[in-house]
Design a protein around this motif. Structure first.
Motif, short mmCIF file in Angstrom:
data_model
loop_
_atom_site.label_atom_id
_atom_site.label_comp_id
_atom_site.label_asym_id
_atom_site.label_seq_id
_atom_site.Cartn_x
_atom_site.Cartn_y
_atom_site.Cartn_z
N LEU A 1 0.84 -1.18 0.00
CA LEU A 1 0.00 0.00 0.00
C LEU A 1 0.89 1.24 0.00
CD1 LEU A 1 -2.65 -0.88 2.77
CD2 LEU A 1 -2.84 -1.27 0.30
N ASN A 2 0.36 2.33 -0.55
CA ASN A 2 1.07 3.60 -0.56
C ASN A 2 0.21 4.67 0.10
OD1 ASN A 2 1.05 6.36 -2.30
ND2 ASN A 2 3.14 5.70 -1.95
N ALA A 3 0.87 5.55 0.86
CA ALA A 3 0.17 6.67 1.49
C ALA A 3 0.13 7.85 0.53
CB ALA A 3 0.87 7.06 2.79
N GLY A 4 -0.91 7.90 -0.29
CA GLY A 4 -1.06 8.98 -1.26
C GLY A 4 -1.64 10.22 -0.58
N ARG A 5 -0.79 10.99 0.07
CA ARG A 5 -1.26 11.96 1.05
C ARG A 5 -1.98 13.16 0.45
NH1 ARG A 5 4.74 12.69 3.53
NH2 ARG A 5 5.82 13.75 1.84
N TRP A 6 -1.58 13.66 -0.70
CA TRP A 6 -2.25 14.86 -1.22
C TRP A 6 -3.67 14.53 -1.69
CZ3 TRP A 6 0.21 18.10 1.16
CH2 TRP A 6 1.59 18.17 1.20
N ASP A 7 -3.83 13.44 -2.42
CA ASP A 7 -5.18 13.04 -2.81
C ASP A 7 -6.03 12.67 -1.59
OD1 ASP A 7 -5.94 12.98 -5.70
OD2 ASP A 7 -4.00 12.00 -5.87
N TYR A 8 -5.39 12.16 -0.54
CA TYR A 8 -6.12 11.81 0.68
C TYR A 8 -6.73 13.06 1.31
CZ TYR A 8 -7.01 9.48 5.17
OH TYR A 8 -7.60 8.95 6.29
N ILE A 9 -5.96 14.13 1.34
CA ILE A 9 -6.48 15.40 1.88
C ILE A 9 -7.63 15.89 1.01
CG2 ILE A 9 -5.92 17.82 2.32
CD1 ILE A 9 -3.04 16.83 2.95
N PHE A 10 -7.46 15.83 -0.29
CA PHE A 10 -8.54 16.23 -1.21
C PHE A 10 -9.79 15.39 -0.96
CE2 PHE A 10 -10.28 14.89 -5.48
CZ PHE A 10 -11.21 15.92 -5.57
N LYS B 1 1.39 -6.41 9.01
CA LYS B 1 0.63 -7.54 9.54
C LYS B 1 0.33 -8.56 8.45
CE LYS B 1 -3.57 -6.55 10.65
NZ LYS B 1 -4.74 -5.97 11.35
N ARG B 2 0.27 -8.08 7.18
CA ARG B 2 -0.12 -8.94 6.07
C ARG B 2 1.03 -9.26 5.11
NH1 ARG B 2 -4.47 -10.82 8.56
NH2 ARG B 2 -5.96 -9.17 9.09
N GLY B 3 2.26 -8.85 5.45
CA GLY B 3 3.39 -9.12 4.56
C GLY B 3 3.46 -8.22 3.36
N ALA B 4 2.82 -7.05 3.46
CA ALA B 4 2.81 -6.08 2.36
C ALA B 4 3.77 -4.94 2.67
CB ALA B 4 1.40 -5.54 2.15
N TYR B 5 4.35 -4.37 1.63
CA TYR B 5 5.22 -3.22 1.79
C TYR B 5 4.40 -1.96 2.02
CZ TYR B 5 9.44 -5.70 0.17
OH TYR B 5 10.51 -6.56 0.05
#
Length: 551
Positions: A277-286, A327-331
């Motif tokens: 998963l990636n923390a796409g922070r700018w779109d998250y704020i939008f 917890k799930r073995g994901a990056y």
């Protein structure tokens, strides 16, 4: 027309140089099969989005789903994880797929390249298919470029980044391709299926032969049913060309507020194909502004530059993301640093690089396995911070963060964030929205503005804040009431300050800003009306200069 018409994809645009190598009869047949199988489900998922937005608007808060509690509570399941070439992702460079950027990314020294057909690409017909040509050549080691001034650019290293392609989101269409279904109904093709399908069809086997694979970043997902749709697309496509199930790997951007409540479920649906998963922070704020824009002043955010990753609601989201991934073995891949080093002002660059280092130090310390940068000049700074934590390890999946406890309320808790809105912040939003949209209309989706490499997410935050401030009757710290008239006046002022040319698109950009920020209606994405009504292929820079000279 017969109710048993064979589904087809047809091209509704002129073919540019080498487009026929991408839009082959076989590739179009594969796109038609994808659309026949999944176009209806795509529309169902988009309808679900509309219903959820209306529910939030009417006062229903997002929550962790009780019906999927068993998925979250089951400690046994894991995702497929890193595929070949994705074992170490400590620094990834992002950028559009134009020819020069492709070469710069491959030469950058990053571990991976997010080859972006989404927010960093203006989806002109030439960019969409030209980008596919460039990726086709890059994968086969045959990409080079000659600039207008005769300079030669080529890939100069054998240690090129692993390519991870980001297709456009489910909400977008590709108007230059038309899908005719079995009943004879004709409509614009899905941009997601187009971008994914063409890239996968032409390159999956070639990528496998290089020791890597067909890897994707999935944007704008809002729930686990959208993830299930992508997983079914992947399985169908693997079967269609005869490669093993699970060859595809996907990293999912958690860049919408609804998706933050379903991270476990999204990974579960994609578990045979998920890498992280990636923390796409700018779109998250939008996304937070978009979904809660009508819920009162308690959901009003301050000037954009005050919304850092250390504010509580952003902190809760990223902490939960790292915990869920490991917890799930994901990056877990961190957010974007978009600063452009300024050779003319070393002091500005030094201060900015210090901020980049702080940001990456925090991410590495929190357990992220990698991060994003938008410019090659940031790679060394970002890598140094992750090297200090990771050492020779490719990741830190062992850090499962059991101490993290995040509630649903914390993900949308803005109570500790003082809504400081200033005159300067309002003007900055007007300026960014206008200038980015103008660039986008000219076919440039990654725009250098004020020493930052901006993409569509920045313009979305800017225009959505303007809309919310107007509708919530916000008064700035300087005593200015934010109204349509005031923002319209600022827009006119900013427009007058621009260096104009015969080929610019500022007049159209002004119309779009007024449409998406000053009207009562709130378009879910500014790119939807902009693409439908304003975006056309532009002449090349050389042609534009010739036209100006003739004029």
């Amino acid at each position: 027309m017969s109710p048993h018409t064979t589904p087809t994809i047809s091209v509704n645009a002129e073919l540019g140089d080498r487009f026929d190598e991408i839009l082959t009869p076989e590739a179009l047949h594969f796109l038609a099969r994808l659309h026949a199988q999944f176009a209806g489900r795509r529309q169902e998922r988009l309808n679900d989005r509309m219903l959820r937005r209306k529910s939030i608007e009417n006062g229903r808060d997002l929550r962790f789903l009780p019906e999927t509690a068993s998925v979250r509570e089951n400690t046994e399941w894991r995702v497929a994880g890193a595929g070949p070439g994705l074992e170490d992702r400590r620094v990834e460079i992002t950028g559009p797929t134009d020819r020069k950027m492709t070469i710069n990314a491959l030469n950058s020294g990053a571990r991976a390249w997010l080859a972006d057909l989404e927010d960093a690409t203006s989806p002109t017909w030439s960019n969409v298919i030209g980008g596919q040509v460039n990726l086709f050549d890059a994968i086969r080691g045959q990409v080079d470029y000659t600039s207008d001034d005769g300079r030669q650019y080529r890939v100069e290293t054998d240690q090129t980044p692993t390519i991870i392609m980001r297709p456009r989101g489910w909400h977008l269409v590709e108007k230059h391709l038309a899908f005719t279904d079995r009943a004879g109904h004709r409509r614009a093709a899905s941009a997601s299926l187009t971008d994914f399908g063409l890239y996968f069809f032409h390159n999956a086997q070639a990528l496998i032969e290089t020791g890597r694979g067909p890897y994707f970043y999935l944007p704008k997902l809002e729930n686990h049913l959208e993830a299930r749709l992508w997983d079914d697309v992947f399985t169908f496509s693997e079967n269609a060309i005869g490669i093993p199930h699970g060859t595809i790997r996907a990293t999912i951007l958690i860049e919408t507020i609804p998706a933050a409540f379903e991270m476990d479920e999204i990974l579960y649906e994609l578990r045979d194909h998920a890498a992280g998963l990636n923390a796409g922070r700018w779109d998250y704020i939008f996304s937070l502004i978009k979904n809660y824009r009508d819920r009162g002043r308690s959901f009003v955010l301050p000037d954009r530059d005050q919304i850092t990753m250390t504010v509580p609601f952003m902190r809760a989201y990223t902490e939960l993301l790292v915990q869920t991934c490991h917890k799930r073995g994901a990056y877990a891949i961190g957010g974007m640093s978009a600063f452009i080093p300024n050779r003319r002002d070393p002091e500005v660059t030094e201060r900015a690089l210090a901020k980049v280092a702080d940001d990456k130090r925090r991410e590495a310390g929190d357990g992220f396995d990698g991060t994003w940068v938008a410019h090659p000049g940031l790679i060394d700074t970002a890598r140094a911070e992750f090297d200090a934590v990771l050492g020779d390890r490719p990741n830190q999946l062992e850090r499962t963060r059991p101490e993290v406890e995040v509630t649903a309320a914390q993900l949308v808790d803005l109570s500790s964030l003082e809504p400081r809105v200033t005159d300067a912040g309002v003007r900055s939003n007007v300026s960014i929205a206008l200038r980015y949209i103008e660039s986008w209309l000219r076919g440039v989706g990654a725009a250098a503005l004020d020493n930052l490499m901006e993409d569509a997410a920045t313009a979305e935050i800017s225009r959505s804040q303007l809309w919310q401030w107007i509708h919530q009757g916000i008064v700035t710290e300087q005593g200015t009431r934010i109204t349509r008239e005031h923002v319209g006046h600022l827009l006119h002022e900013v427009l007058r300050e621009q260096d104009r040319s015969l080929s610019d698109r500022f007049d159209d950009a002004e119309n779009i800003v007024r449409m998406v920020a000053l009207e009562d209606d709130f378009p879910t994405f500014l790119t939807i009306p902009a693409y439908a009504h304003y975006l056309v292929d532009q002449p090349s820079a050389r042609e534009s200069k010739a036209q100006m000279a003739a004029a």
